[in-house]
Design a protein around this motif. Structure first.
Motif, short mmCIF file in Angstrom:
data_model
loop_
_atom_site.label_atom_id
_atom_site.label_comp_id
_atom_site.label_asym_id
_atom_site.label_seq_id
_atom_site.Cartn_x
_atom_site.Cartn_y
_atom_site.Cartn_z
N GLU A 1 0.84 -1.20 0.00
CA GLU A 1 0.00 0.00 0.00
C GLU A 1 0.87 1.25 0.00
O GLU A 1 1.86 1.34 0.73
CB GLU A 1 -0.90 0.01 1.24
N LEU A 2 0.49 2.22 -0.82
CA LEU A 2 1.17 3.51 -0.83
C LEU A 2 0.66 4.34 0.33
O LEU A 2 -0.53 4.67 0.39
CB LEU A 2 0.92 4.23 -2.16
N LEU A 3 1.54 4.69 1.25
CA LEU A 3 1.14 5.39 2.48
C LEU A 3 1.34 6.90 2.40
O LEU A 3 0.60 7.66 3.01
CB LEU A 3 1.93 4.85 3.67
N ALA A 4 2.35 7.34 1.67
CA ALA A 4 2.65 8.78 1.57
C ALA A 4 3.45 9.03 0.31
O ALA A 4 4.18 8.15 -0.16
CB ALA A 4 3.42 9.25 2.80
N SER A 5 3.33 10.23 -0.25
CA SER A 5 4.10 10.58 -1.45
C SER A 5 4.21 12.09 -1.57
O SER A 5 3.34 12.83 -1.09
CB SER A 5 3.46 9.98 -2.70
N LEU A 6 5.27 12.52 -2.24
CA LEU A 6 5.51 13.95 -2.37
C LEU A 6 6.50 14.21 -3.50
O LEU A 6 7.46 13.45 -3.67
CB LEU A 6 6.11 14.49 -1.06
N VAL A 7 6.26 15.26 -4.28
CA VAL A 7 7.27 15.73 -5.23
C VAL A 7 8.36 16.40 -4.41
O VAL A 7 8.14 17.46 -3.82
CB VAL A 7 6.68 16.70 -6.27
N ALA A 8 9.53 15.78 -4.34
CA ALA A 8 10.56 16.18 -3.38
C ALA A 8 11.68 17.01 -3.99
O ALA A 8 12.37 17.73 -3.28
CB ALA A 8 11.16 14.94 -2.72
N HIS A 9 11.87 16.89 -5.29
CA HIS A 9 12.98 17.59 -5.95
C HIS A 9 12.52 18.17 -7.28
O HIS A 9 11.41 17.89 -7.74
CB HIS A 9 14.15 16.62 -6.19
N ASP A 10 13.39 18.98 -7.87
CA ASP A 10 13.07 19.62 -9.15
C ASP A 10 13.53 18.79 -10.35
O ASP A 10 13.31 19.19 -11.50
CB ASP A 10 13.71 21.01 -9.22
N SER A 11 14.21 17.68 -10.08
CA SER A 11 14.63 16.78 -11.16
C SER A 11 14.70 15.36 -10.62
O SER A 11 14.37 15.11 -9.46
CB SER A 11 15.98 17.22 -11.74
N ALA A 12 15.12 14.44 -11.45
CA ALA A 12 15.09 13.01 -11.10
C ALA A 12 15.81 12.72 -9.79
O ALA A 12 16.92 13.21 -9.55
CB ALA A 12 15.74 12.20 -12.22
N ILE A 13 15.18 11.92 -8.95
CA ILE A 13 15.79 11.51 -7.68
C ILE A 13 16.73 10.35 -7.94
O ILE A 13 16.39 9.39 -8.64
CB ILE A 13 14.71 11.12 -6.65
N LYS A 14 17.94 10.41 -7.38
CA LYS A 14 18.95 9.38 -7.62
C LYS A 14 19.19 8.47 -6.43
O LYS A 14 19.66 7.35 -6.59
CB LYS A 14 20.28 10.05 -8.01
N SER A 15 18.89 8.94 -5.20
CA SER A 15 19.22 8.11 -4.04
C SER A 15 18.34 8.47 -2.85
O SER A 15 17.92 9.62 -2.69
CB SER A 15 20.70 8.31 -3.66
N VAL A 16 18.04 7.45 -2.02
CA VAL A 16 17.31 7.65 -0.76
C VAL A 16 17.97 6.80 0.32
O VAL A 16 18.57 5.76 0.03
CB VAL A 16 15.81 7.28 -0.88
N GLU B 1 -6.07 -7.23 -3.69
CA GLU B 1 -6.70 -5.96 -3.34
C GLU B 1 -6.09 -4.82 -4.12
O GLU B 1 -6.76 -3.93 -4.62
CB GLU B 1 -6.53 -5.69 -1.83
N LYS B 2 -4.74 -4.89 -4.23
CA LYS B 2 -4.01 -3.83 -4.91
C LYS B 2 -4.37 -3.77 -6.39
O LYS B 2 -4.51 -2.69 -6.97
CB LYS B 2 -2.51 -4.09 -4.75
N GLU B 3 -4.55 -4.94 -7.01
CA GLU B 3 -4.93 -4.98 -8.42
C GLU B 3 -6.32 -4.39 -8.63
O GLU B 3 -6.57 -3.69 -9.61
CB GLU B 3 -4.89 -6.43 -8.92
N LYS B 4 -7.24 -4.67 -7.69
CA LYS B 4 -8.59 -4.10 -7.78
C LYS B 4 -8.54 -2.58 -7.65
O LYS B 4 -9.24 -1.86 -8.36
CB LYS B 4 -9.47 -4.69 -6.67
N GLU B 5 -7.68 -2.12 -6.70
CA GLU B 5 -7.56 -0.68 -6.49
C GLU B 5 -7.02 0.02 -7.72
O GLU B 5 -7.46 1.11 -8.08
CB GLU B 5 -6.63 -0.41 -5.30
N LYS B 6 -6.07 -0.64 -8.42
CA LYS B 6 -5.50 -0.05 -9.63
C LYS B 6 -6.56 0.12 -10.71
O LYS B 6 -6.62 1.13 -11.40
CB LYS B 6 -4.37 -0.95 -10.16
N GLU B 7 -7.40 -0.92 -10.85
CA GLU B 7 -8.48 -0.86 -11.84
C GLU B 7 -9.45 0.27 -11.51
O GLU B 7 -9.91 0.99 -12.39
CB GLU B 7 -9.23 -2.20 -11.90
#
Length: 469
Positions: free
Chosen positions: A144-159, A204-210
């Motif tokens: 399940e995706l719990l949280a998300s955010l646009v964090a940078h102005d270009s491609a993220i390379k490492s976390v 469940e996840k496949e149903k949610e995607k649909e």
């Protein structure tokens, strides 16, 4: 398995022929007599496992893997002896280990672009960084995706995890940023993990995607995917003059290290506390961060920095496009050891258990270096099985000899470094796609491991590997 592993391999070859062997292992809990034994050459790993179980007098039989001269036995002893031109007259030393079951894919998690980086945590959370500029927090057990955010102005390379509910990210925008996760995310984690199997979660996840496809509205004017929030900025670390391709944190989470295309390595104070609230405004989410400048720089590489590790408080390890791995003394900012490789180093990892460095290279090899060797210039071992550039390596958090590697050949390989062939090859990406990141998730117990991977097919995948108990 990399070779035929089937009970059918336990077939007669000179039915009554026997060979004298000595069984050895580094695991004291399964050690048997080191006296020579005569065993039939018709036996394969299943038959040999029966021998070890008999010697251990175990109530519940356990499967084992066996190797001779760093090569796993995947046929009968007779066939193995023939193939590798061993002598039946000589005493053979057979090393054995508890077997690992074939990894099984349990969950895959969709992104909007390439998944470039991935990190698991003991709390059952996974953080991913993507070329779509977003960081995402996932529930390892359900996907399940719990949280998300646009964090940078270009491609993220490492976390990398910063400890507790905080993490860091780095990107092509020349910045390192630190973040903290809202408490509501942890509540979602505990709520969604209860009583659901990974099979149920996947359905469940496949149903949610649909459902999402049916109800998905228009994207914003910037073309950004809807952000769930739940992530707030702590600090932004400024100073690099090129893409920041790698980031790591020391064991006590008191320092961050980053490596850049500008050939420099920088060390930072993480500044974990922040008064920033979880702003709903997309613009404010990244601007409300404390600006931080580096404490020190480590200079010496002649090429871009591709990978950094901070395994102890006193040393930093780095890999570079200049074909070297360097070990740095943090106190003096000086180079302690330079390990020369024959080709570009794409990623490194250091095992604090066996004190070895693993590295992935553009010549398709996974190499193991022992930094304790004279001047660190000798390759301890070279592992060859990938058919594309090696993109990542990660040591198992608990099993000292297990390692995973990823490649542009669409695969992840699970190794026991006591052997020169992999235990298993995992198809981690769709055909013609590249695996860009590999790692381990939190361990539910001592026998089950989660192998994490991400690639150019825009997916993060979780495979479960179970070790015999």
């Amino acid at each position: 398995m990399e070779d035929n592993d089937n009970p059918a391999n336990d077939v007669p070859f000179e039915e009554d022929s026997k060979v004298k062997v000595v069984f050895v292992t580094k695991d004291e809990s399964i050690r048997v007599t080191n006296s020579p034994l005569a065993v039939p050459v018709r036996l394969g790993r299943y038959g040999l496992s029966e021998v070890i179980n008999h010697l251990l007098n175990t109530e519940k039989p356990r499967p084992f893997d066996f190797m001779i001269d760093q090569v796993f036995i995947r046929t009968s002893l007779a066939a193995h002896i023939r193939k590798y031109e061993l002598s039946e007259e000589s005493e053979l030393t057979i090393e054995y280990v508890l077997a690992v079951s074939p990894p099984e894919e349990s969950i895959d998690c969709e992104h909007d672009d390439w998944v470039s980086s991935i990190a698991g945590t003991r709390k059952g959370l996974i953080v991913t960084g993507s070329y779509d500029r977003m960081v995402r927090i996932w529930n390892q057990n359900t996907g399940e995706l719990l949280a998300s955010l646009v964090a940078h102005d270009s491609a993220i390379k490492s976390v990398a995890w910063l400890g507790g509910d905080s993490f860091v990210s780095s990107a092509k925008d020349r910045l390192v940023r630190s973040w903290r996760i809202d408490g509501s995310v942890m509540k979602k984690l505990s709520g969604s993990s209860s009583g659901k199997s990974t099979v149920d979660s996947k359905k469940e996840k496949e149903k949610e995607k649909e459902k999402e496809k049916e109800t998905e509205g228009e994207a914003s004017q910037e073309g950004e995917r809807k952000q769930l929030g739940g992530i707030a900025p702590i600090a932004v670390f400024e100073g690099h003059e090129g893409s920041v391709d790698c980031v790591d944190v020391n064991p006590s989470q008191t320092r961050i290290v980053s490596g850049s295309y500008d050939k420099s390595i920088r060390i930072w104070d993480p500044i974990k506390e922040s008064s920033n609230s979880f702003e709903k405004s997309k613009k404010k989410r990244r601007t409300n961060a404390t600006k931080v400048h580096s404490l020190q720089s480590l200079l010496g590489h002649t090429g871009a920095i591709s990978s950094v590790k901070f395994p102890t408080h006193f040393q930093v390890l780095s890999g570079s496009l200049d074909n070297t791995i360097r070990i740095w003394d943090v106190g003096t900012s000086s180079i302690v050891t330079t390990i020369n490789s024959v080709t570009v180093v794409n990623q490194i990892d250091f095992s604090t258990q066996v004190r070895l460095i693993a590295s992935a290279h553009t010549d398709r090899f996974i190499r193991i270096f022992d930094p304790r060797e004279s001047e660190g210039k000798s390759t301890h071992k070279a592992l060859s099985s990938h058919f594309g550039w090696g993109s990542g390596v990660a040591w198992h958090p608990q099993q000292p000899y297990q390692l995973v590697s990823s490649s542009y050949d669409s695969t992840v390989k699970l190794w026991d470094i006591r052997s020169i062939i992999p235990l298993y090859t995992i198809k981690a990406c769709e055909e013609l796609h590249k695996v860009l990141a590999v790692g381990w998730g939190s361990l539910s117990d001592s026998t089950e491991s989660e192998i994490l991977s991400g690639g150019s097919d825009n997916k993060m995948k979780i495979h479960k590997a179970r070790r015999a108990s």
